[in-house]
Motif scaffolding. Sequence first.
Motif, PDB file in Angstrom:
ATOM      1  N   ALA A 260       0.865  -1.198   0.000  1.00  0.00           N
ATOM      2  CA  ALA A 260       0.000   0.000   0.000  1.00  0.00           C
ATOM      3  C   ALA A 260       0.891   1.233   0.000  1.00  0.00           C
ATOM      4  O   ALA A 260       1.088   1.893   1.025  1.00  0.00           O
ATOM      5  CB  ALA A 260      -0.924  -0.022   1.215  1.00  0.00           C
ATOM      6  N   LEU A 261       1.438   1.567  -1.157  1.00  0.00           N
ATOM      7  CA  LEU A 261       2.532   2.524  -1.275  1.00  0.00           C
ATOM      8  C   LEU A 261       2.212   3.888  -0.686  1.00  0.00           C
ATOM      9  O   LEU A 261       3.001   4.452   0.066  1.00  0.00           O
ATOM     10  CB  LEU A 261       2.944   2.643  -2.747  1.00  0.00           C
ATOM     11  CG  LEU A 261       4.205   3.449  -3.052  1.00  0.00           C
ATOM     12  CD1 LEU A 261       4.928   2.863  -4.258  1.00  0.00           C
ATOM     13  CD2 LEU A 261       3.874   4.907  -3.334  1.00  0.00           C
ATOM     14  N   LEU A 262       1.051   4.455  -1.021  1.00  0.00           N
ATOM     15  CA  LEU A 262       0.749   5.821  -0.570  1.00  0.00           C
ATOM     16  C   LEU A 262       0.644   5.903   0.947  1.00  0.00           C
ATOM     17  O   LEU A 262       1.183   6.824   1.565  1.00  0.00           O
ATOM     18  CB  LEU A 262      -0.545   6.314  -1.220  1.00  0.00           C
ATOM     19  CG  LEU A 262      -0.510   6.486  -2.738  1.00  0.00           C
ATOM     20  CD1 LEU A 262      -1.866   7.006  -3.238  1.00  0.00           C
ATOM     21  CD2 LEU A 262       0.605   7.428  -3.162  1.00  0.00           C
ATOM     22  N   GLU A 263      -0.052   4.958   1.560  1.00  0.00           N
ATOM     23  CA  GLU A 263      -0.169   5.008   3.019  1.00  0.00           C
ATOM     24  C   GLU A 263       1.170   4.740   3.690  1.00  0.00           C
ATOM     25  O   GLU A 263       1.472   5.330   4.739  1.00  0.00           O
ATOM     26  CB  GLU A 263      -1.213   4.016   3.533  1.00  0.00           C
ATOM     27  CG  GLU A 263      -1.436   4.176   5.038  1.00  0.00           C
ATOM     28  CD  GLU A 263      -2.481   3.234   5.614  1.00  0.00           C
ATOM     29  OE1 GLU A 263      -2.933   3.474   6.744  1.00  0.00           O
ATOM     30  OE2 GLU A 263      -2.839   2.251   4.929  1.00  0.00           O
ATOM     31  N   GLN A 319       7.124  -2.642  -2.511  1.00  0.00           N
ATOM     32  CA  GLN A 319       7.377  -2.366  -1.094  1.00  0.00           C
ATOM     33  C   GLN A 319       8.692  -1.619  -0.907  1.00  0.00           C
ATOM     34  O   GLN A 319       8.782  -0.669  -0.113  1.00  0.00           O
ATOM     35  CB  GLN A 319       7.394  -3.690  -0.318  1.00  0.00           C
ATOM     36  CG  GLN A 319       6.050  -4.399  -0.275  1.00  0.00           C
ATOM     37  CD  GLN A 319       6.166  -5.870   0.100  1.00  0.00           C
ATOM     38  OE1 GLN A 319       7.267  -6.398   0.270  1.00  0.00           O
ATOM     39  NE2 GLN A 319       5.035  -6.541   0.235  1.00  0.00           N
ATOM     40  N   GLY A 320       9.736  -2.048  -1.627  1.00  0.00           N
ATOM     41  CA  GLY A 320      11.014  -1.359  -1.543  1.00  0.00           C
ATOM     42  C   GLY A 320      10.909   0.079  -2.018  1.00  0.00           C
ATOM     43  O   GLY A 320      11.499   0.988  -1.430  1.00  0.00           O
ATOM     44  N   VAL A 324      11.778   3.621   0.035  1.00  0.00           N
ATOM     45  CA  VAL A 324      12.685   4.644  -0.482  1.00  0.00           C
ATOM     46  C   VAL A 324      11.968   5.989  -0.587  1.00  0.00           C
ATOM     47  O   VAL A 324      12.500   7.028  -0.167  1.00  0.00           O
ATOM     48  CB  VAL A 324      13.249   4.209  -1.848  1.00  0.00           C
ATOM     49  CG1 VAL A 324      14.019   5.349  -2.503  1.00  0.00           C
ATOM     50  CG2 VAL A 324      14.149   2.983  -1.673  1.00  0.00           C
ATOM     51  N   LEU A 325      10.757   5.991  -1.117  1.00  0.00           N
ATOM     52  CA  LEU A 325       9.998   7.237  -1.210  1.00  0.00           C
ATOM     53  C   LEU A 325       9.646   7.781   0.176  1.00  0.00           C
ATOM     54  O   LEU A 325       9.433   8.982   0.344  1.00  0.00           O
ATOM     55  CB  LEU A 325       8.734   7.022  -2.037  1.00  0.00           C
ATOM     56  CG  LEU A 325       8.958   6.791  -3.538  1.00  0.00           C
ATOM     57  CD1 LEU A 325       7.657   6.372  -4.214  1.00  0.00           C
ATOM     58  CD2 LEU A 325       9.523   8.033  -4.207  1.00  0.00           C
ATOM     59  N   GLY A 326       9.600   6.885   1.166  1.00  0.00           N
ATOM     60  CA  GLY A 326       9.331   7.300   2.540  1.00  0.00           C
ATOM     61  C   GLY A 326      10.563   7.767   3.283  1.00  0.00           C
ATOM     62  O   GLY A 326      10.460   8.245   4.413  1.00  0.00           O
TER      63      GLY A 326
END
Length: 526
Positions: A260-263, A319-320, A324-326
């Motif tokens: 769930a990339l955005l969250e 997920q990775g 990284v974006l986080g």
Amino acid sequence: MARESESGLPIEPVYGPAALTGWDPAEKLGDPGSYPYTRGVYPSMYRGRVWTMRQYAGFGTAVESNARYRRLIGQGTTGLSVAFDLPTQMGYDSDAVVARGEVGRVGVAVDSLDDMRVLFAGIPLGEVSTSMTINAPAAVLLLLYQLVAEEQGVAAGALRGTVQNDVLKEYIARGTYIFPPRASLRLVADVFAYCRAEIPRWNTISVSGYHMAEAGASPVQEVAFTLADGIEYVRAAVAAGMGVDEFAPRLSFFFVARTALLEEVAKFRAARRIWARVMRKEFGARDPRSWMLRFHTQTAGVQLTAQQPEVNLVRVAVQGLAAVLGGTQSLHTNAFDEALALPSERSARLALRTQQVLAWETDVTATVDPFAGSYAVERLTDEVEEAVVALMGRVEELGGAVAAIERGFQKGEIERNAYRIAQQTDAGERVVIGVNRFRLDEEEPYAPLRVDPAVERRQTERLARLRAERDGRAVATALGALRRTAEGDSNVLPPLREALRARATVGEVCDALRSVWGVHVPTDTF
């Protein structure tokens, strides 16, 4: 109609300026590398240096694991991450009755200084960064590492790495605890003080939400319960007489990255903001490094499937990317076959290559915090933050993390969320490719990595030789000194180190502490 996030928060079909009415970027964001660190803990982030690429590895004997570590370093791994077997994690020797059938199964068996010496043979400990996933006996394994470095001629001040050392989450989610919570907190504080004096570059704890997430915690629960544990550790260290800025810069955290990339991105950004505020306002920390929430991330093992395991390659890549974006500081990407068995060498290499593609074949490292100002992500960040703070407030109302653990609060909340996820998956409301949608009539055969059953026999034989060769009287004297220190309030690590130097085993030193502090007996009241 809004969809729900993993935490049950609404995700609207479209976000626009109205989603951020009254939103102040100076307050909510700041600059990268400055308070409140929403945009990352360093000004240049990956423009300066990409994240540390760790691969969690360890199985069988120290000889086998050492060979795996050397290969990983040769393939481009920039940090080692050691997996220990269950007996080691529980403070038992490989020849203990309760260890039968578990030696070397889910990690490497380390019983003594002899094993640690073999585990890191030929690996220059002054040059690598090593993370050790060990909790209740974390002090023991850290001291063994220091002793091996000493034998290599490496000064303790040159050692870099992390010992997980987060025992509170064991009572909540994993179960590999030994001592009662309050005795465990004392041991954690002793590690803080010892490393401040002896191993100043070492990260003394990795406060871990990952295992809570693997047990079924939502992103909000993962962050709330992890930060609540972090607060408990800070309080314990302050109560032991340490100034907050003396140890807080070496604290680190460990989170999961889901699909769930955005969250997930919102979760990481919210966690940094909350921790910075807590450290500055509640604890009065003045060193900006004490405000920084630095964290390691591992992709979500719980989301990997045994069905169509090659699809896990896609899941791990997403997920990775979320990690990284986080803004993670280090990352472990799971191998696609880990839902079936220990990863093979080929699958572990593919997992590392996934990180390398993200770092050098995409443009996500070209700019710091590319989601900053996104209507959707900023709104989700605020909503995650609000929900996390509310749940942390409930923990505080119960008297803090330890008091809540003793009442079974966190464990009960996570179990209810795990049940909700299972119900949604069974009903088909939560799509899992290959499990409840797009299934195959017949799965392709797969040959997993197997641990040789002879590992346990060889390890117990090594233990027998060690006990026959060592100076038994010196070991008994050292263990007696350890027990006497544990009965008082002095730091237990110096006598613990000397017992290990005398070749006392992991089980023997843990038994010495058990004889004084007792063991934890869980209770569930929620």
